[in-house]
Design a protein around this motif. Structure first.
Motif, short mmCIF file in Angstrom:
data_model
loop_
_atom_site.label_atom_id
_atom_site.label_comp_id
_atom_site.label_asym_id
_atom_site.label_seq_id
_atom_site.Cartn_x
_atom_site.Cartn_y
_atom_site.Cartn_z
N LYS A 110 0.80 -1.21 0.00
CA LYS A 110 0.00 0.00 0.00
C LYS A 110 0.84 1.27 0.00
CE LYS A 110 -3.97 -2.17 2.28
NZ LYS A 110 -4.66 -2.34 0.98
N ASP A 111 2.13 1.16 0.35
CA ASP A 111 3.00 2.34 0.32
C ASP A 111 3.35 2.77 -1.10
OD1 ASP A 111 3.09 2.56 3.05
OD2 ASP A 111 4.94 1.39 3.26
N ILE A 112 3.34 1.80 -2.02
CA ILE A 112 3.72 2.11 -3.41
C ILE A 112 2.58 2.82 -4.11
CG2 ILE A 112 4.31 1.11 -5.66
CD1 ILE A 112 5.85 -1.07 -4.13
N GLU A 113 2.84 4.05 -4.55
CA GLU A 113 1.80 4.88 -5.17
C GLU A 113 1.94 4.99 -6.68
OE1 GLU A 113 0.44 8.45 -2.84
OE2 GLU A 113 2.39 8.16 -1.86
N ILE A 114 3.16 4.75 -7.20
CA ILE A 114 3.39 4.85 -8.64
C ILE A 114 3.99 3.55 -9.16
CG2 ILE A 114 4.50 6.14 -10.51
CD1 ILE A 114 4.84 8.50 -8.62
N VAL A 115 3.38 3.01 -10.21
CA VAL A 115 3.93 1.85 -10.90
C VAL A 115 4.43 2.31 -12.26
CG1 VAL A 115 3.35 -0.35 -12.01
CG2 VAL A 115 2.50 0.15 -9.71
N ILE A 116 5.72 2.04 -12.53
CA ILE A 116 6.37 2.48 -13.77
C ILE A 116 6.61 1.24 -14.62
CG2 ILE A 116 8.35 3.73 -14.73
CD1 ILE A 116 8.70 4.72 -11.66
N GLU A 117 5.77 1.04 -15.62
CA GLU A 117 5.81 -0.19 -16.43
C GLU A 117 6.72 0.00 -17.62
OE1 GLU A 117 5.52 -2.62 -19.49
OE2 GLU A 117 4.06 -0.99 -19.78
N LEU A 118 7.82 -0.78 -17.64
CA LEU A 118 8.81 -0.68 -18.72
C LEU A 118 9.19 -2.07 -19.21
CD1 LEU A 118 10.99 2.06 -16.99
CD2 LEU A 118 9.32 2.40 -18.81
N MET A 119 8.24 -2.99 -19.16
CA MET A 119 8.48 -4.37 -19.58
C MET A 119 8.33 -4.54 -21.08
SD MET A 119 6.11 -6.06 -16.62
CE MET A 119 6.47 -7.75 -17.03
N GLY A 120 7.39 -3.79 -21.66
CA GLY A 120 7.09 -3.96 -23.07
C GLY A 120 6.15 -5.12 -23.31
N GLY A 121 5.60 -5.20 -24.53
CA GLY A 121 4.67 -6.27 -24.85
C GLY A 121 3.33 -6.05 -24.17
N THR A 122 2.39 -6.92 -24.46
CA THR A 122 1.05 -6.78 -23.87
C THR A 122 0.78 -7.76 -22.74
OG1 THR A 122 0.12 -8.24 -25.58
CG2 THR A 122 0.11 -5.88 -26.03
N THR A 123 1.57 -8.82 -22.67
CA THR A 123 1.40 -9.82 -21.61
C THR A 123 2.72 -10.01 -20.87
OG1 THR A 123 -0.20 -11.00 -22.99
CG2 THR A 123 0.68 -12.19 -21.12
N GLN A 160 -0.97 5.08 -9.34
CA GLN A 160 -0.79 5.86 -10.56
C GLN A 160 0.18 5.08 -11.46
OE1 GLN A 160 -2.92 8.39 -10.26
NE2 GLN A 160 -3.09 7.78 -8.10
N VAL A 161 0.04 5.23 -12.76
CA VAL A 161 0.85 4.44 -13.70
C VAL A 161 1.56 5.33 -14.71
CG1 VAL A 161 0.79 2.70 -15.53
CG2 VAL A 161 -0.58 2.38 -13.46
N VAL A 162 2.83 5.02 -14.92
CA VAL A 162 3.62 5.60 -16.01
C VAL A 162 4.10 4.44 -16.87
CG1 VAL A 162 5.73 6.84 -16.64
CG2 VAL A 162 4.37 7.60 -14.67
N THR A 163 3.97 4.55 -18.19
CA THR A 163 4.38 3.46 -19.06
C THR A 163 5.02 4.01 -20.33
OG1 THR A 163 3.63 1.48 -20.28
CG2 THR A 163 2.10 3.33 -20.15
N ALA A 164 5.83 3.16 -20.97
CA ALA A 164 6.41 3.48 -22.27
C ALA A 164 5.94 2.47 -23.31
CB ALA A 164 7.93 3.48 -22.19
N ASN A 165 4.84 1.79 -23.02
CA ASN A 165 4.42 0.61 -23.78
C ASN A 165 3.52 0.96 -24.96
OD1 ASN A 165 3.45 -1.91 -24.60
ND2 ASN A 165 3.67 -2.74 -22.54
N LYS A 166 4.12 1.18 -26.13
CA LYS A 166 3.35 1.56 -27.31
C LYS A 166 2.48 0.41 -27.82
CE LYS A 166 7.34 0.67 -30.30
NZ LYS A 166 8.31 0.52 -29.21
#
Length: 432
Positions: free
Chosen positions: A77-90, A105-111
């Protein structure tokens, strides 16, 4: 000098993926600690980094931060931002949806994810009044998503045209300036790290197509998905095409083109001849550039590094700082999905273009008149025609048409394929 008051507020974040970009983002989170406090009024702390292999060295990431268990992040519950940089859809789609639903909250670079499932993930962000930021999904360090959503919100945007893939731009630059053929230019791009071991997504236009789907959705306020984008790559471009284009005053680029027309959205990616005096014609090597036309703003152009560890990380970091500000001021989710219209997306056959056409035909009297007749019978008018080389009874004709319907042009090509006097259709490229 005015600055934010330093507060005791800490904002904890988790990074999903410790590859090239993930490592770059971690570096910026560490090196910009004091700047983030001054810019947001809070301290940013990376608490977890999700990886597949815990035994792999992730320098400079502290090993104590590594986890291979998504629950360590989603249930914290302390984590407020998830930064997704894995790529792909799954499993990226699942993780982003779960993070948003958990109030993070989410930040992503996943086109890939945004181009194919943007409606679903943006819908969840809107439902949860959460931020979903994705500046790095298009054109690396170049700010284009935020300008389209915010700076140019006072415009009716009618066209976006851009070079949004550095690999193909590098290849075409080498073919144009050094006289390389496609195979050798691709090998050089691979050697320098611009091209992946499997370059298909780049050279066939898929990478650029996903980026155009994202930008079109934002610019025209109507959802466009990747499967609605016509894509054509650069693998058939030859040194002869480039040479003849230059003679006509053009440069060949792989361009993404999106137009908002009265009868629907056109969005496509393919090689194009563009006037050598157009600003995009001068964009070289691995640089990207996006040219936007708005009814109020007229023409604007954004140019810079479209990929690479730190350029992409800089765009991610900009989003993280924006999210931190929103958390501090209680304003997350204030700019959500902008697709409030439902405009049709036109099939490529419903669009119009000028064409560059290279034909090898029998070198005898009446052949040119025959070819012109076929074009005319299909409502394809000729703007320029030049007869080039003659060899072994075969002449090469280079034609540039006026603006014609794609369907009519294709009908003419079908007729040519059945004509005995036409030996080969050696090249077909659209003209901007």
């Amino acid at each position: 000098m005015r600055a934010y008051k330093v507060m005791s507020r800490k904002i904890y974040a988790a990074i999903l993926g410790a590859g090239t970009v993930g490592t770059g983002v971690y570096k910026l989170c560490q090196s910009m600690k004091d700047d983030v406090i001054s810019k947001t009024g809070a301290e940013l702390v990376v608490k977890k980094v999700l990886v597949r292999n815990l035994d792999k060295d992730r320098d400079p990431i502290d090993r104590e931060l590594l986890t291979d268990n998504w629950k360590d992040i989603i249930e914290d519950k302390d984590i407020e931002i998830v930064i997704e940089l894995m790529g792909g859809t799954t499993p990226a789609k699942q993780y982003i949806l779960e993070a948003l639903e958990a109030g993070k909250q989410v930040v992503t670079a996943n086109k890939d994810l945004l181009a194919e499932h943007g409606e679903e993930v943006m819908g969840m962000a809107d439902k949860m009044h959460a931020d979903l930021q994705f500046e790095a999904a298009v054109a690396g360090a170049i700010p284009i998503i935020r300008p389209l959503k915010q700076s140019m919100a006072g415009n009716n945007i009618t066209e976006i045209i851009g070079i949004v893939n550095g690999t193909t731009n590098y290849i075409l630059t080498k073919m144009t300036e050094s006289g390389m053929n496609y195979k050798d230019a691709l090998a050089k791009a691979t050697e320098l790290g611009y091209a992946e071991a499997d370059p298909t997504a780049d050279v066939e236009g898929y990478d650029a197509g996903r980026k155009m789907a994202i930008m079109s959705s934002i610019a025209f306020n109507s959802r466009v998905t990747f499967n609605q984008v016509y894509t054509e790559g650069i693998t058939k471009i030859t040194a002869e095409d480039i040479k003849y284009a230059k003679e006509f005053g053009y440069v060949i680029k792989l361009l993404g083109l999106a137009r908002n027309t009265p009868d629907g959205i056109e969005v496509k990616v393919h090689p194009m001849l563009i006037d050598e005096n157009h600003p995009l014609a001068t964009v070289r090597d691995s640089f990207n550039a996006v040219f936007v036309h708005g009814e109020a703003s007229d023409d604007t152009m954004f140019m810079g590094r479209g990929a690479g560890q730190m350029p992409t990380a800089s765009a991610v970091m900009g989003d993280i700082i924006d999210v931190c500000r929103n958390i501090v001021h209680g304003s997350c989710g204030k700019i959500g999905c902008s697709c409030y219209k439902e405009l049709p997306v036109k099939d490529i056959s419903e669009t119009k273009s000028k064409f560059f056409l290279r034909i090898e035909a029998l070198d005898k009297q009446g052949v040119l008149a025959n070819i012109a007749s076929v074009l005319g019978n299909n409502d394809v008018s000729i703007a320029q025609v030049v007869q080039k080389s003659r060899k072994d009874g075969v002449a090469e004709l280079v034609i540039i048409t006026d603006v014609v319907a794609e369907k009519n042009f294709n009908d003419a090509m079908t007729v040519f394929n059945g004509l005995s006097v036409v030996k080969e259709i050696a090249g077909v490229i659209r003209v901007y």
